[in-house]
Each structure stands twice: as structure tokens, then as C-alpha cells.
Design a protein around this motif. Structure first.
Motif, short mmCIF file in Angstrom:
data_model
loop_
_atom_site.label_atom_id
_atom_site.label_comp_id
_atom_site.label_asym_id
_atom_site.label_seq_id
_atom_site.Cartn_x
_atom_site.Cartn_y
_atom_site.Cartn_z
N CYS A 25 27.12 -36.38 37.96
CA CYS A 25 26.67 -37.73 37.56
C CYS A 25 25.39 -38.12 38.30
CB CYS A 25 27.77 -38.76 37.79
SG CYS A 25 29.16 -38.53 36.68
N ALA A 26 25.30 -37.75 39.58
CA ALA A 26 24.09 -38.07 40.33
C ALA A 26 22.90 -37.30 39.75
CB ALA A 26 24.28 -37.71 41.80
N ALA A 27 23.12 -36.04 39.39
CA ALA A 27 22.03 -35.21 38.85
C ALA A 27 21.49 -35.79 37.53
CB ALA A 27 22.53 -33.79 38.62
N GLY A 28 22.35 -36.45 36.77
CA GLY A 28 21.94 -36.98 35.47
C GLY A 28 21.56 -38.45 35.49
N TRP A 29 21.61 -39.05 36.68
CA TRP A 29 21.26 -40.47 36.79
C TRP A 29 19.84 -40.60 37.34
CZ3 TRP A 29 22.96 -44.29 41.13
CH2 TRP A 29 22.63 -45.61 40.75
N GLU A 30 18.94 -41.08 36.50
CA GLU A 30 17.51 -41.12 36.88
C GLU A 30 17.24 -42.04 38.06
OE1 GLU A 30 15.62 -42.07 33.18
OE2 GLU A 30 15.80 -40.02 32.42
N LEU A 83 20.90 -38.22 46.11
CA LEU A 83 20.68 -36.84 45.67
C LEU A 83 21.07 -35.85 46.77
CD1 LEU A 83 17.29 -37.19 43.74
CD2 LEU A 83 19.56 -36.96 42.74
N SER A 84 20.74 -36.21 48.01
CA SER A 84 21.10 -35.32 49.13
C SER A 84 22.61 -35.25 49.29
CB SER A 84 20.48 -35.81 50.44
OG SER A 84 19.09 -35.83 50.30
N GLU A 85 23.26 -36.42 49.13
CA GLU A 85 24.72 -36.46 49.23
C GLU A 85 25.34 -35.61 48.11
OE1 GLU A 85 28.23 -39.83 49.10
OE2 GLU A 85 26.17 -40.55 49.15
N ALA A 86 24.73 -35.71 46.93
CA ALA A 86 25.22 -34.95 45.78
C ALA A 86 25.01 -33.45 45.97
CB ALA A 86 24.52 -35.42 44.50
N LEU A 87 23.90 -33.10 46.60
CA LEU A 87 23.63 -31.67 46.85
C LEU A 87 24.70 -31.08 47.78
CD1 LEU A 87 21.71 -29.29 46.33
CD2 LEU A 87 20.37 -30.03 48.29
N ALA A 88 25.04 -31.85 48.81
CA ALA A 88 26.10 -31.38 49.72
C ALA A 88 27.42 -31.25 48.95
CB ALA A 88 26.25 -32.35 50.88
N ALA A 89 27.67 -32.20 48.04
CA ALA A 89 28.92 -32.18 47.26
C ALA A 89 28.97 -30.95 46.35
CB ALA A 89 29.04 -33.46 46.44
N LEU A 122 19.42 -30.81 41.31
CA LEU A 122 19.35 -31.66 42.51
C LEU A 122 18.25 -31.18 43.45
CD1 LEU A 122 23.19 -32.12 43.02
CD2 LEU A 122 21.57 -33.95 42.45
N GLU A 123 18.15 -29.86 43.63
CA GLU A 123 17.09 -29.32 44.50
C GLU A 123 15.72 -29.66 43.94
OE1 GLU A 123 19.43 -25.49 46.46
OE2 GLU A 123 18.25 -25.20 44.62
N PHE A 124 15.59 -29.56 42.62
CA PHE A 124 14.32 -29.87 41.96
C PHE A 124 13.96 -31.34 42.15
CE2 PHE A 124 12.31 -31.43 37.99
CZ PHE A 124 11.09 -30.78 38.10
N ARG A 125 14.93 -32.21 42.00
CA ARG A 125 14.67 -33.65 42.12
C ARG A 125 14.35 -34.04 43.56
NH1 ARG A 125 18.71 -37.43 39.02
NH2 ARG A 125 17.08 -38.88 39.67
#
Lengths: 191, 200
Positions: free
Chosen positions: A137-142, A149-155, A179-182
Motif C-alpha cells: 500500500c505504501a508503494a502504491g500511495w503517491e 517509504l523507508s518503513e515500508a522498505l524494512a517491512a 520502494l527503492e526507486f522512490r
């Protein structure tokens, strides 16, 4: 006064019991609406006739929105059940592509639900699934900021390590790439 | 994980037979060819049988439009090819539908050969890595089922036949689209095999 003190807890317990009793019904409705919505969605994808395609699209949107409503009721009446969360999240993802103009509002809401689902699954058997949904959801939320994004990457790293083999694990690799790209984009903007 | 008894395995095989029968009939209908693409179908049918997953889980997870745009923008070769569609002011529903299959291919396709043919503009190392990871993540499910079957006290002959079916399923994983004509014969053989197993 004394009588009221007895009545209040009884009324409260009765109300809770009624609500708990409603949960399976909401879940059944949620699942039914979701399945009808998904079927209509696949018909929509395959259809080439513009008029029929539009009919399928409307049918899919209507049912998936219904699935969102019913899932919300499941989450409220039976917070211990994972299914309400999962139907909500899955329906939101498909709606974000179908109801394109409102895409981001579905994802914003889904992100909030995914955060709750993640908290709920922490320390439990489905922790990796909670992490996967949160990251997706974080990856798709602009609007997600650098911290999210960092929290999501760890997840998603956690999900990749701990999910059982399957499609969610395969998708986690793409989610990680996004996520890495963003995050890199944020860094470049800063420079 | 749970150990299955002979009876449980045969029950699963019966379910598989029923599901595959349904599958072969339903694929006659145009709208289900997409839903039950051969790779995901076989993989997910096993997933359903083993984990008793509901109908809703018979598809691969869908992406959101933003995920599709971000992923393609992050891939060398595709970023340039779809520059027009990826422009932030331009992004629309039509472009999402155009790019969605690319996301699905790169996320779930397990065949380097197929990816290379479809996306010659993308560096081979990237496609090789994607297909290898996808095969690992998806193909391992079949291996898990095989391990579970091997733990049972099922007759060795039956075990061998089940393994053959599972290996065929694994071979089918690279195909994300439709059943290939040359594979239809194998389906028939599998249905007959399952029929004989399930009939006991």
C-alpha cells in the motif's frame, strides 16, 4: 440509580453480543461482493466491446465498493478476524485501477487499514503477510513520504525473508524495487 | 506442516480431479482464459487444494496503477520505451491498462526465454534475475507439496505418479497466458491419471 448501574452493563453486553453475532453475516456479504466484483473485473479486462466493457466495469465497481462497506463492518464487529482486513485491502487495490479518477483515495484508505493490519499481525503467525500489505500500500500511495517509504522498505525485506513461497512473495520483490526507486527519487530531488 | 494420510491425499486428488475437470470446461469460455491462465491456474489450484484457499485467492495479486508506473519507470529500457505514458501529467487509465500486463509478466513470469522474447530492450541480467527469483518463489510451492507427499505412507507407485503430475505443474509455471495447443494432450493424460487415482 442502583437499577441503572445494573442495566447499563447488561445493555452494553447485549449490544456487543448482537454486534458479534452480526460479524459472520458481514463477512459472508463481504466475500460474496468481493467475488462478484473480481469476476466482473476479469470480464471487463477481457471484453473488447466498449459498451459491454463499461457495463462490466460498473458492475465490478459497485460490488467492490459493497465489499469495502461490508469489510469495514467485519473489522468493527470482529477485530480479531483477518478476513475483513484482507477483503478490504484486496478490493481497494482493484478499485484503484478501475475507478481511476479516485485511485489515490482508495489507496490512502487502504494504507490506513494496512497499517492497522500490520499492527494486528505483529508477533503472530501472519506477521509477514501484514508487512507485505503495508509495504504494498505504501508503494502504491503517491503521497507516502520518505519516512513511510523507508518503513515500508524494512517491512518488505521482512516479508521477503518470512513469507511462504507464493505469489505474495514474488510480488514483494517488485514492491521492494518500487520502494527503492522512490526513495532514490527523494534523494535525487534533495540533491 | 501437517502430515497427510493416504485417505487425505486421495481426497485432495479427488478435489484436484474435480477442479481440473471444471478448469478444462471453463477454459472454453473466453472470459476465464484470462483468469485461469495455465501457469497461475495450476499453481493456484494446488495452492487451493493444499491450503484450502477460497475462490478469491485463485488469481495473482493485482497492482495499483501507481505501482505499475513506478516499476516500469525504474527499469532500464522500459523507461525509455514508455516515456510518453510515464510522464506524470499524462498518466491515465488507458496507459495503466497498457502497462499492467508488463508488471504482471515481470513480477510472476518464471521463464527467462519468454521475458527475453517479450522485452528485448531490457538488460538480460535483469530479466534473468527476475525469472530466477520468480521460479524460486513460485516453484518452491510445488516442492513443498512434493515433500509433504513424500512424508506420507502412500503407495510408492501412487507417489511416483503424483510426483510426475507435480513436476508437470512446475514445468507449466512459465506460461502466464493461455494453454498452448501442444500442452492440451498432457492435460488429458493428467486428467486420466487423476481419474484413476481418485477412483480408488
Amino acid at each position: 440509580m442502583k437499577r441503572n448501574r445494573f442495566i447499563c452493563p447488561i445493555v452494553l453486553i447485549t449490544l456487543l453480543l448482537i454486534l458479534a453475532g452480526c460479524s459472520p453475516l458481514y463477512l459472508m456479504r463481504s466475500q460474496g461482493a468481493y467475488e462478484r466484483g473480481v469476476q466482473a473485473y476479469y470480464w471487463y479486462l477481457k471484453e473488447s466491446d466498449a459498451t459491454i466493457k463499461e457495463v462490466y466495469k460498473e458492475k465490478a465497481i459497485e460490488n467492490l465498493k459493497k465489499a469495502l462497506e461490508e469489510s469495514e463492518s467485519v473489522m468493527k464487529t470482529d477485530p480479531t478476524s483477518d478476513k475483513g482486513y484482507l477483503f478490504y485491502l484486496k478490493a481497494s487495490i482493484i478499485l484503484s485501477g478501475l475507478d481511476y479518477d479516485n485511485s489515490q483515495s482508495y489507496i490512502e484508505d487502504a494504507f490506513t487499514v494496512s497499517r492497522a493490519f500490520r499492527l494486528k499481525t505483529m508477533g503472530q503467525k501472519k506477521e509477514a503477510l501484514g508487512a507485505y500489505w503495508f509495504a504494498k500500500c505504501a508503494a502504491g500511495w503517491e503521497e507516502a513520504d520518505r519516512r513511510i517509504l523507508s518503513e515500508a522498505l524494512a517491512a518488505v525485506e521482512y516479508a521477503l525473508e518470512n513469507l511462504d513461497p507464493g505469489p505474495e512473495k514474488a510480488e514483494s520483490a517488485s514492491v521492494r524495487q518500487i520502494l527503492e526507486f522512490r526513495i532514490l527519487q527523494f534523494q535525487l530531488e534533495k540533491e | 506442516m501437517k502430515q497427510f494420510t493416504d485417505e487425505e491425499i486421495l481426497e485432495k486428488v479427488r478435489k484436484l480431479r474435480d477442479l481440473l475437470n471444471t478448469f478444462s470446461i471453463l477454459t472454453q469460455q473466453w472470459w476465464l482464459t484470462l483468469l485461469f491462465g495455465v501457469g497461475p491456474a495450476l499453481f493456484n489450484l494446488w495452492k487451493k487444494i493444499v491450503n484450502l484457499k477460497p475462490f478469491a485467492d485463485l488469481q495473482f495479486p493485482e497492482p495499483t496503477p501507481a505501482m505499475v508506473f513506478y516499476l516500469i519507470e525504474s527499469i532500464e529500457g522500459l523507461k525509455e520505451k514508455y516515456e510518453e505514458q510515464l510522464g506524470s501529467e499524462r498518466r491515465n487509465e488507458e496507459d495503466f491498462q497498457l502497462l499492467r500486463p508488463i508488471y504482471l509478466d515481470l513480477t510472476y513470469c518464471t521463464s527467462f526465454k519468454i521475458l527475453k522474447e517479450k522485452y528485448p530492450e531490457v538488460p538480460e541480467e535483469y530479466l534473468e534475475k527476475q525469472s530466477r527469483e520468480n521460479l524460486d518463489f513460485l516453484g518452491r510451492c510445488v516442492e513443498i507439496v512434493k515433500q509433504e507427499v513424500s512424508k506420507t505412507d502412500l503407495d510408492p507407485g501412487h507417489k511416483g505418479e503424483l510426483f510426475a503430475v507435480l513436476d508437470f505443474f512446475k514445468e507449466c509455471l512459465p506460461y502466464l497466458d493461455f494453454i498452448k495447443d501442444e500442452d492440451k494432450g498432457k492435460y488429458k493424460e493428467i486428467l486420466e491419471l487423476i481419474e484413476s487415482l481418485g477412483g480408488e
